[in-house]
Design a protein around this motif. Structure first.
Motif, mmCIF file in Angstrom:
data_model
loop_
_atom_site.group_PDB
_atom_site.id
_atom_site.type_symbol
_atom_site.label_atom_id
_atom_site.label_comp_id
_atom_site.label_asym_id
_atom_site.label_seq_id
_atom_site.Cartn_x
_atom_site.Cartn_y
_atom_site.Cartn_z
ATOM 1 N N TYR A 271 0.835 -1.207 0.000
ATOM 2 C CA TYR A 271 0.000 0.000 0.000
ATOM 3 C C TYR A 271 0.872 1.261 0.000
ATOM 4 C CZ TYR A 271 -3.227 3.531 1.839
ATOM 5 O OH TYR A 271 -3.970 4.673 2.041
ATOM 6 N N ILE A 272 1.967 1.241 0.770
ATOM 7 C CA ILE A 272 2.857 2.407 0.840
ATOM 8 C C ILE A 272 3.499 2.665 -0.516
ATOM 9 C CG2 ILE A 272 5.010 3.240 1.867
ATOM 10 C CD1 ILE A 272 4.190 1.787 4.446
ATOM 11 N N ARG A 273 3.897 1.606 -1.207
ATOM 12 C CA ARG A 273 4.492 1.783 -2.533
ATOM 13 C C ARG A 273 3.476 2.334 -3.531
ATOM 14 N NH1 ARG A 273 6.328 -3.626 -1.439
ATOM 15 N NH2 ARG A 273 8.449 -3.635 -0.596
ATOM 16 N N LYS A 274 2.244 1.823 -3.491
ATOM 17 C CA LYS A 274 1.224 2.300 -4.424
ATOM 18 C C LYS A 274 0.903 3.777 -4.213
ATOM 19 C CE LYS A 274 -1.200 -2.107 -5.129
ATOM 20 N NZ LYS A 274 -2.492 -2.829 -4.929
ATOM 21 N N LYS A 275 0.850 4.194 -2.943
ATOM 22 C CA LYS A 275 0.512 5.581 -2.638
ATOM 23 C C LYS A 275 1.711 6.510 -2.701
ATOM 24 C CE LYS A 275 -3.845 4.819 -1.827
ATOM 25 N NZ LYS A 275 -4.912 5.417 -2.656
ATOM 26 N N GLY A 276 2.920 5.983 -2.883
ATOM 27 C CA GLY A 276 4.110 6.817 -2.932
ATOM 28 C C GLY A 276 4.387 7.553 -1.639
ATOM 29 N N LEU A 277 4.273 6.841 -0.510
ATOM 30 C CA LEU A 277 4.454 7.460 0.799
ATOM 31 C C LEU A 277 5.900 7.418 1.279
ATOM 32 C CD1 LEU A 277 1.275 6.058 2.601
ATOM 33 C CD2 LEU A 277 1.569 8.240 1.421
ATOM 34 N N GLY A 278 6.830 7.030 0.427
ATOM 35 C CA GLY A 278 8.240 7.060 0.810
ATOM 36 C C GLY A 278 8.670 5.799 1.532
#
Length: 526
Positions: A271-278
């Motif tokens: 999920y973090i990779r998909k949203k580009g949250l670093g």
């Protein structure tokens, strides 16, 4: 300066000489000095014992003093009904504490839920296994615990089920309660749907508390990290939250594609990779989002009850310490209620990772943690009592359910058994002959004597009917009091069923992960 220095050196020499002289005298007559000290100690002890004998009261003096203070009370003095009731209640509590100590539990909770108390049961169930027939005992086990403790709500973690795939007749409310319950479940909706998922949380309010439920909700990211029920009245509202914080898997788990891909940690990383949250970690993201949401709810004037699997030390971890900050001021209630820290939550663990955190407006009455492997999962299940006024802002009297009837006239088996038993009792006790004798002798006795005789016959007939109903049917009660040895044999039986299922899958060519099975076998001494 020279004279001063020489005099100082002379004094030092004199002090050293005196010290050496004392040491020499002690070495030369040390034995005599030691004997003298021992004689002083013996004399001191003799003097102490003589003094104790002089000041010790005689039996006659003790009796006289007792008569002066308690002379109005005797062994036959009746106890006040209020005092007797309080003593009986205290004895029940003491007996319950002794039972819990023998069972291995931690803390205390009354077996019969008191009035004006809202009771919750919380547990990490380690997968509800709705699709696994070999683990079909988990749902009945949870229902049995709820029935035993008369809980008003249920807080579950690691349900391991994608509730989007569950049939309507197998929803959480239907399986654990009825159609009048208010339930909320959450799973990861950002990934493709599957019958089972790691993690997942659920909350359920049974019908009585469902009447106070204003709203239900879940984590707005779609990851299924927490759910809540919003209960209360116009004077007080409370958010009851159950949450699961992800734990970072080991390197071996991450290297195994199937296991590492399905863990809660891996789902959150995706999920973090998909949203580009670093490069934020799933645990840091969980803590940040949860604290932000809790602050919004508290600023709105709501009280908060948070039952959470922290996957970190409940008292030393960063997130628990952050919950105790000035802006939230939430405390872990097992410690504040019982006076000691919670036990290790996980059966294989060594530290407490599950806790109940509440804001200052919540009054926690009792908190109890069960023995390990006494519930549906491999964690302790918790029973938590809260004062109803602090949670709902209103009274919450305890309702006693009437005892169920054994006789069901719509069931032919129970109807026939009841009539057969009643006919035998009527013939054995000659009830028809007695009634005929009363009717024949009605003119020879006074009306009040006839009335007394008829009432006696009627009471006997009622006792026969009650006896017939008690013997026409039997209620199933498969509750087994917890004991370590009994629990081991029950687990061994369940593991045997799992082994048969594993062998069947392997014969059909399916790949089976037996890590959990092997770990359970070790825990059951197999």
């Amino acid at each position: 300066m020279g004279n001063g220095g020489s005099s100082s050196n002379a004094r030092k020499d004199q002090d050293a000489a005196r010290s050496q002289s004392r040491a020499g005298r002690f070495r030369s007559d040390g034995g005599c000095y030691l004997q003298q000290v021992k004689s002083w100690l013996r004399a001191f002890k003799r003097g102490t014992s003589h003094r104790n004998r002089r000041v010790r009261p005689l039996p006659a003096e003790v009796d006289a003093q007792s008569a002066r203070q308690f002379g109005q009370y005797t062994v036959d003095t009746p106890i006040s009904p209020d005092v007797a009731t309080e003593l009986a209640a205290e004895q029940v509590i003491v007996d319950r504490l002794v039972d819990e100590i023998h069972e291995g539990g931690y803390g205390f909770v009354e077996g019969c839920k008191p009035a004006d108390v809202v009771r919750f049961m919380g547990e990490n169930v380690n997968n509800l296994s709705l699709y696994d027939e070999t683990r079909g005992w988990k749902i009945p086990k949870i229902k049995e615990i709820n029935k035993r403790y008369q809980t008003d709500g249920l807080l579950l973690q690691e349900c391991g089920t994608d509730f989007r795939q569950v049939d309507p007749d197998k929803s959480l409310g239907i399986l654990l309660g009825d159609s009048d319950c208010r339930s909320v479940t959450a799973n990861n909706v950002t990934e493709p749907s599957a019958r089972t998922q790691y993690g997942r949380v659920a909350a359920l309010n049974f019908p009585r508390l469902a009447g106070f439920t204003l709203e239900t909700g879940e984590d707005n990211t779609g990851l299924g990290r927490w759910v809540y029920t919003y209960v209360g009245t116009s004077t007080r509202k409370t958010r009851i939250i159950t949450a699961y914080r992800p734990v970072k898997p080991s390197c071996s788990q991450l290297n195994r594609r199937q296991r590492g891909w399905n863990t809660v940690w891996s789902q959150h990383r995706q999920y973090i990779r998909k949203k580009g949250l670093g490069n934020i970690s799933p645990r840091a993201m969980f803590s940040r989002d949860l604290i932000r949401q809790l602050k919004l709810w508290k600023d709105a004037g709501d009280e908060i009850i948070l039952f959470m699997d922290v996957n970190d030390h409940v008292y030393k971890g960063r997130l628990p310490q952050r919950l105790g900050g000035r802006d939230l001021m939430m405390t872990e209630r097992f410690l504040t209620t019982n006076g000691f820290e919670a036990p290790n939550s996980y059966n294989w663990g060594t530290r407490p990772i599950t806790g109940c955190f509440c804001t200052q407006g919540i009054d926690c009455v009792n908190v109890y943690a069960s023995p390990h492997r006494a519930g549906a999962g491999d964690h302790c299940y918790w029973i938590m009592d809260f004062d109803a006024k602090s949670v709902l802002g209103a009274g919450y009297p305890h309702l006693v359910r009437p005892k169920g009837r054994r006789l069901k006239c719509v069931v032919k088996r129970t109807r026939v058994a009841h009539l057969r038993r009643l006919r035998k009792l009527t013939e054995r006790h000659r009830m028809y002959s007695k009634m005929k004798a009363l009717q024949d002798g009605a003119d020879s006795v006074s009306p009040w004597q006839l009335k007394i005789a008829m009432n006696k016959w009627d009471r006997e007939n009622i006792e026969h009917k009650i006896s017939a109903e008690e013997n026409c049917n039997q209620f199933k009660n498969d509750y087994i009091e917890f004991s370590p040895q009994t629990n081991i044999w029950i687990k061994r039986r369940d593991l045997y069923k799992q082994l048969r299922s594993i062998n069947a899958h392997r014969r059909s060519g399916k790949e089976v992960n037996v890590t959990h099975f092997v770990r359970s076998c070790v825990a059951s001494d197999i």
